[in-house]
Design a protein around this motif. Structure first.
Motif, PDB file in Angstrom:
ATOM      1  N   UNK A 680     -31.606 -46.277 112.553  1.00  0.00           N
ATOM      2  CA  UNK A 680     -32.214 -46.171 111.230  1.00  0.00           C
ATOM      3  C   UNK A 680     -33.694 -45.809 111.269  1.00  0.00           C
ATOM      4  N   UNK A 681     -34.473 -46.404 112.157  1.00  0.00           N
ATOM      5  CA  UNK A 681     -35.905 -46.111 112.130  1.00  0.00           C
ATOM      6  C   UNK A 681     -36.556 -46.391 113.475  1.00  0.00           C
ATOM      7  N   UNK A 682     -37.699 -45.730 113.686  1.00  0.00           N
ATOM      8  CA  UNK A 682     -38.558 -45.992 114.832  1.00  0.00           C
ATOM      9  C   UNK A 682     -39.982 -46.099 114.299  1.00  0.00           C
ATOM     10  N   UNK A 683     -40.759 -47.016 114.866  1.00  0.00           N
ATOM     11  CA  UNK A 683     -42.127 -47.242 114.379  1.00  0.00           C
ATOM     12  C   UNK A 683     -43.104 -47.214 115.554  1.00  0.00           C
ATOM     13  N   UNK A 684     -44.221 -46.499 115.346  1.00  0.00           N
ATOM     14  CA  UNK A 684     -45.323 -46.491 116.297  1.00  0.00           C
ATOM     15  C   UNK A 684     -46.441 -47.313 115.681  1.00  0.00           C
ATOM     16  N   UNK A 685     -46.932 -48.309 116.391  1.00  0.00           N
ATOM     17  CA  UNK A 685     -47.957 -49.168 115.801  1.00  0.00           C
ATOM     18  C   UNK A 685     -49.009 -49.536 116.832  1.00  0.00           C
ATOM     19  N   UNK A 691     -46.951 -46.059 111.887  1.00  0.00           N
ATOM     20  CA  UNK A 691     -46.184 -45.018 111.200  1.00  0.00           C
ATOM     21  C   UNK A 691     -44.709 -45.278 111.452  1.00  0.00           C
ATOM     22  N   UNK A 692     -43.902 -45.206 110.388  1.00  0.00           N
ATOM     23  CA  UNK A 692     -42.451 -45.350 110.507  1.00  0.00           C
ATOM     24  C   UNK A 692     -41.800 -43.995 110.295  1.00  0.00           C
ATOM     25  N   UNK A 693     -40.855 -43.665 111.174  1.00  0.00           N
ATOM     26  CA  UNK A 693     -40.112 -42.406 111.092  1.00  0.00           C
ATOM     27  C   UNK A 693     -38.637 -42.731 110.880  1.00  0.00           C
ATOM     28  N   UNK A 694     -38.027 -42.051 109.923  1.00  0.00           N
ATOM     29  CA  UNK A 694     -36.581 -42.161 109.692  1.00  0.00           C
ATOM     30  C   UNK A 694     -35.938 -40.875 110.201  1.00  0.00           C
ATOM     31  N   UNK A 695     -35.270 -40.915 111.364  1.00  0.00           N
ATOM     32  CA  UNK A 695     -34.586 -39.710 111.858  1.00  0.00           C
ATOM     33  C   UNK A 695     -33.193 -39.612 111.248  1.00  0.00           C
ATOM     34  N   UNK A 696     -33.038 -38.798 110.232  1.00  0.00           N
ATOM     35  CA  UNK A 696     -31.780 -38.755 109.503  1.00  0.00           C
ATOM     36  C   UNK A 696     -30.655 -38.098 110.291  1.00  0.00           C
ATOM     37  N   UNK A 697     -30.996 -37.230 111.229  1.00  0.00           N
ATOM     38  CA  UNK A 697     -29.971 -36.417 111.881  1.00  0.00           C
ATOM     39  C   UNK A 697     -29.930 -36.547 113.396  1.00  0.00           C
ATOM     40  N   UNK A 698     -30.991 -37.014 114.014  1.00  0.00           N
ATOM     41  CA  UNK A 698     -31.072 -37.041 115.473  1.00  0.00           C
ATOM     42  C   UNK A 698     -30.960 -38.472 115.978  1.00  0.00           C
ATOM     43  N   UNK A 746     -33.810 -33.624 109.817  1.00  0.00           N
ATOM     44  CA  UNK A 746     -34.678 -34.107 108.746  1.00  0.00           C
ATOM     45  C   UNK A 746     -35.296 -35.451 109.139  1.00  0.00           C
ATOM     46  N   UNK A 747     -36.565 -35.610 108.759  1.00  0.00           N
ATOM     47  CA  UNK A 747     -37.291 -36.835 109.071  1.00  0.00           C
ATOM     48  C   UNK A 747     -38.115 -37.241 107.859  1.00  0.00           C
ATOM     49  N   UNK A 748     -38.147 -38.528 107.594  1.00  0.00           N
ATOM     50  CA  UNK A 748     -39.079 -39.079 106.612  1.00  0.00           C
ATOM     51  C   UNK A 748     -40.158 -39.817 107.393  1.00  0.00           C
ATOM     52  N   UNK A 763     -37.407 -48.999 103.885  1.00  0.00           N
ATOM     53  CA  UNK A 763     -37.704 -47.570 103.822  1.00  0.00           C
ATOM     54  C   UNK A 763     -36.495 -46.759 104.291  1.00  0.00           C
ATOM     55  N   UNK A 764     -35.876 -47.177 105.401  1.00  0.00           N
ATOM     56  CA  UNK A 764     -34.697 -46.481 105.902  1.00  0.00           C
ATOM     57  C   UNK A 764     -33.565 -46.526 104.891  1.00  0.00           C
ATOM     58  N   UNK A 765     -33.375 -47.665 104.236  1.00  0.00           N
ATOM     59  CA  UNK A 765     -32.312 -47.776 103.234  1.00  0.00           C
ATOM     60  C   UNK A 765     -32.571 -46.833 102.068  1.00  0.00           C
ATOM     61  N   UNK A 766     -33.827 -46.725 101.651  1.00  0.00           N
ATOM     62  CA  UNK A 766     -34.184 -45.831 100.551  1.00  0.00           C
ATOM     63  C   UNK A 766     -33.867 -44.374 100.894  1.00  0.00           C
ATOM     64  N   UNK A 767     -34.147 -43.989 102.148  1.00  0.00           N
ATOM     65  CA  UNK A 767     -33.901 -42.608 102.568  1.00  0.00           C
ATOM     66  C   UNK A 767     -32.408 -42.351 102.763  1.00  0.00           C
ATOM     67  N   UNK A 768     -31.721 -43.274 103.407  1.00  0.00           N
ATOM     68  CA  UNK A 768     -30.321 -43.057 103.771  1.00  0.00           C
ATOM     69  C   UNK A 768     -29.346 -43.319 102.634  1.00  0.00           C
ATOM     70  N   UNK A 769     -29.812 -44.010 101.580  1.00  0.00           N
ATOM     71  CA  UNK A 769     -28.937 -44.295 100.433  1.00  0.00           C
ATOM     72  C   UNK A 769     -29.665 -43.935  99.134  1.00  0.00           C
ATOM     73  N   UNK A 770     -29.933 -42.658  98.926  1.00  0.00           N
ATOM     74  CA  UNK A 770     -30.629 -42.257  97.694  1.00  0.00           C
ATOM     75  C   UNK A 770     -29.770 -42.532  96.471  1.00  0.00           C
ATOM     76  N   UNK A 771     -30.413 -42.562  95.320  1.00  0.00           N
ATOM     77  CA  UNK A 771     -29.672 -42.676  94.073  1.00  0.00           C
ATOM     78  C   UNK A 771     -28.691 -41.515  93.957  1.00  0.00           C
ATOM     79  N   UNK A 772     -27.498 -41.801  93.484  1.00  0.00           N
ATOM     80  CA  UNK A 772     -26.450 -40.789  93.371  1.00  0.00           C
ATOM     81  C   UNK A 772     -26.358 -40.334  91.915  1.00  0.00           C
ATOM     82  N   UNK A 773     -26.345 -39.018  91.709  1.00  0.00           N
ATOM     83  CA  UNK A 773     -26.243 -38.439  90.376  1.00  0.00           C
ATOM     84  C   UNK A 773     -24.834 -37.899  90.156  1.00  0.00           C
TER      85      UNK A 773
END
Length: 778
Positions: A680-685, A691-698, A746-748, A763-773
């Protein structure tokens, strides 16, 4: 001095390695038939020599049960209850790409087999694979499984912990597994078992000398026994019971006994009381196969997120309707789990990628992800269709349904395509399924709908943007006229040429020399988050290859004729790295409050590529997409996307299978620190922020540098860099030799200084589960 050797007879299930996947599944069923026949044929063998069979994985058992006759089923159940056959707990030998949902699926199979057939299922085992997630002690303990066996193949990577040895492995929440970290699953053959008594006598003497030299202090030894003439996906070896019978009858030492896995653990139970205590993630060296088929790995990651959305929607549907959607979701899940099994290709998939077996096996491997994606989309579309029907039954006129699948209320800005609000969008099942694949262009049928025209001030707009509140796990219905009344038009402007763009929150600037992002300025805090490296520009794909052009430059070929004949890694191998370069001036595209800066890229190793950065007034983070149009090339190479930040003394945290791991701290000793599976996420601190990165595809990333094959450790200096893996074909077997065509990752990226695990997870949940229209028409 060894007084007893325990022999666990099994087949290593390598789904697609020696034969295409359907053939492997067929053969594994036949092996159970053969095992039952061998158990019956040796029923008169005493003194530990009667045949016993351990089913290494669950999927062959489930396959066999589906086609078993009543007589065979009774024989199997009877043999399992008597301790002559054991069913172990893992569906397959899994990579660390398998998330918690995949392990839940496996445990559901365990519970089903217990309920339906009365199987005990007390132990679990993995062979080949050289790492498992930190969540495993808790997962298995929750289902009454407290023993785990590893039989690592060091052809690539290594056994992190000395072997053979017992360990007690603690999970993050305190649950523990008794672990036997054993020899490679084919080690029996190097000591004459079951070739012949004389060979084995000499072999056991050599083995005892080797054990003594490696500090082994137990009075027993454990061998997993596979067929010496067919190590992977080989059937029962009828020579083994007779060999053990002859050995023991001759009074030779050490005594040998054929046991099941749980039988072995029962016999040595007290050993674990004084075993070394370990904790942390058992980070594997194996999973880079997921980078050999990057597009399909991306699809498979998406499936698990869709399945969570489907679950949330089905909770609000009537039982029969939900059951139909869950049926498709169940098919999707089983295929997604099969994709995360550890085998990516055949034994000659790299050396002979175009032979029939290699092509067929790769086709089936990819098919798992493709079928999972399709079934998940069917389930989601059907669930949403029924939910919209339920929610709009008392409403009139066109509406937009907005669904929140997360367990927390959300206030967000949404963009509704004007195309979806036009007269020619019909409320048919076909449209609703097609609209999942964006962008979708529908023909202008010219059929007017007077009660719902597009207002004049929205003519020519691409989207209607409005802010909306959606309850936790719920939905809202917005009438069509209200969408326009509350919203604002978002129109696309003509492209401009520029290297710098900004909005009220961020200013970003591309380097005109490299095309990479050289500045990310947080205007709110005045903080510059990037450092610029011309050799690995931010967001620019980097091609890497061994300087000698051979895979053996990194890992020499093992000598399979010798015990422990692994050559290890050439950790000082020389790499050539070359970043893609800008092919033409960057362009800026604006659509209302969204600004995209796009840089086209070129490379002698690819057909082309692109870096795109999206700024949005509604978002406090960046959306980054990176595309490489791969050219077929089976020579060894890897592609990375580097993200380097202005953070001093960096630390790295990441989420895998529901557990948060601090690199170098939350890992078992000597686990892989060269690359990690990130779900779901990796963070550099560091002291200067995070900084938090959400790797959606890799699914894989190197943290701190380009470390493949270096066997780095916790004290190795690391840059504040995350290198996401776009592609790798470095091994000499098992994985896809190359890939072809464009792939977009894609990355957030949120640079806000937060070091909260909860914030990164949200943050990862927000990116991986967007609102559905979902458009709704009456």
């Amino acid at each position: 001095m060894i007084s007893k050797i325990y022999l666990i007879h099994h087949s290593h299930t390598d789904l697609g390695y020696t034969h295409p996947q359907p053939t492997v599944r067929f053969l594994q069923q036949r092996f159970i038939d053969e095992a039952l026949a061998l158990i019956e044929a040796t029923s008169g063998f005493g003194d530990g020599a009667q045949a016993k069979w351990t089913c290494e994985t669950l999927f062959p058992v489930c396959d066999w049960l589906e086609q078993a006759s009543e007589r065979d089923l009774k024989q199997f159940v009877s043999a399992e209850r008597a301790g002559f056959i054991e069913v172990t707990a893992c569906w397959g030998v899994m990579t660390q790409s398998a998330p918690l949902r995949a392990w839940d699926f496996m445990m559901e199979k365990v519970e089903w087999l217990r309920r339906e057939f009365g199987f005990t299922i007390r132990s679990a085992m993995h062979s080949d694979i050289n790492g498992v997630p930190w969540a495993l002690p808790e997962i298995l303990n929750a289902h009454g499984i407290t023993r785990f066996s590893m039989a690592i193949n060091e052809h690539f990577g290594k056994s992190s912990l000395p072997r053979p040895r017992p360990y007690r492995w603690h999970g993050a929440a305190g649950s523990a597994l008794d672990v036997w970290n054993g020899l490679h699953y084919n080690a029996n053959q190097f000591f004459g078992i079951p070739y012949g008594i004389d060979l084995a006598r000499e072999g056991v003497q050599r083995l005892e000398e080797w054990l003594a030299g490696n500090g082994y202090n137990q009075d027993f030894l454990f061998f997993q026994v596979t067929r010496p003439d067919f190590n992977d996906n080989g059937g029962p070896d009828a020579r083994l019971p007779q060999f053990v019978r002859d050995w023991n009858t001759a009074g030779l030492s050490p005594r040998m006994e054929i046991v099941t896995l749980s039988g072995f653990f029962d016999a040595i139970n007290g050993t674990f009381e004084n075993a070394p205590q370990i904790t942390g993630e058992w980070t594997d060296f194996w999973n880079f196969g997921a980078a050999s088929t990057p597009y399909e790995s991306s699809l498979n990651r998406q499936v698990y997120h869709m399945l969570a959305d489907i679950d949330a929607v089905c909770e609000r549907l009537p039982g029969p309707v939900a059951d139909r959607a869950r049926q498709h979701a169940g098919q999707a899940l089983e295929n997604a789990v099969a994709y995360d099994e550890h085998t990516w290709g055949g034994d000659r998939s790299v050396t002979a990628p175009f032979n029939d077996a290699s092509r067929c096996g790769l086709h089936y491997k990819k098919h798992f992800a493709l079928e999972a994606q399709v079934q998940a989309r069917i389930a989601r579309a059907e669930a949403l269709r029924h939910l919209s029907s339920e929610a709009s039954s008392h409403l009139a006129g066109p509406h937009m349904m907005v669904v929140n699948t997360l367990p927390a209320a959300r206030r967000e800005v949404i963009d509704i395509p004007v195309e979806w609000l036009r007269v020619d969008i019909c409320p048919t099942v076909s449209h609703q399924h097609r609209m999942q694949y964006l962008p979708v262009q529908f023909p202008d049928l010219g059929i007017p709908l007077p009660e719902f025209p597009v207002p004049e001030n929205f003519q020519g707009a691409d989207f209607v943007r409005l802010e909306i509140d959606v309850p936790a796990g719920g939905e809202v219905m917005i009438p069509g006229p209200e969408i326009f009344a509350r919203g604002r038009a978002q129109r696309t402007s003509a492209p401009q040429t520029a290297n710098r763009v900004e909005n009220t929150r961020f200013a970003v600037e591309l380097d005109p020399a490299t095309g990479g992002l050289r500045s990310l300025l947080d205007k709110k805090s005045g903080r510059e988050w990037l450092v610029s490296d011309p050799l690995s520009p931010f967001g620019i794909p980097v091609h890497e290859a061994p300087r000698g052009g051979l895979r053996s430059d990194i890992h020499p070929t093992p000598d399979w004729t010798k015990f422990m004949g692994y050559k290890g890694w050439t950790t000082d191998w020389e790499a050539d790295r070359e970043a893609m370069v800008r092919s033409r001036p960057a362009e800026v595209l604006t659509c209302g409050e969204r600004i995209r800066i796009r840089q086209h890229l070129a490379s002698p190793h690819a057909e082309g590529g692109m870096l795109e950065i999206l700024l949005d007034e509604a978002l406090d983070y960046l959306l980054v997409s990176v595309t490489v149009d791969f050219r077929w090339d089976s020579r060894p190479c890897a592609w990375y996307v580097p993200f380097e930040f202005a953070i001093d003394d960096p630390a790295f945290d990441y989420e895998n299978c529901g557990k948060i791991v601090r690199l170098g701290r939350d890992q078992v000793p000597n686990a892989n620190m060269d690359y990690q599976t990130v779900q779901d996420w990796v963070r550099v601190s560091g002291k200067s922020g995070s900084v938090t990165i959400i790797p959606q595809d890799t699914p894989i990333a190197s943290m701190g540098g380009f470390f493949f094959g270096r066997l780095t450790n916790a004290t190795h200096p690391r840059r504040p860099l995350v290198a996401a893996w776009l592609h790798s074909n470095y091994w000499d077997t098992n994985y896809a030799a190359s890939c072809l065509g464009p792939f977009t990752a894609r990355f957030a990226v949120r640079a806000d200084g937060s070091v909260s695990d909860g914030a990164s997870t949200a943050f990862a949940a927000e990116i991986n589960h967007p609102l559905i229209l979902q458009p709704v028409f009456h």
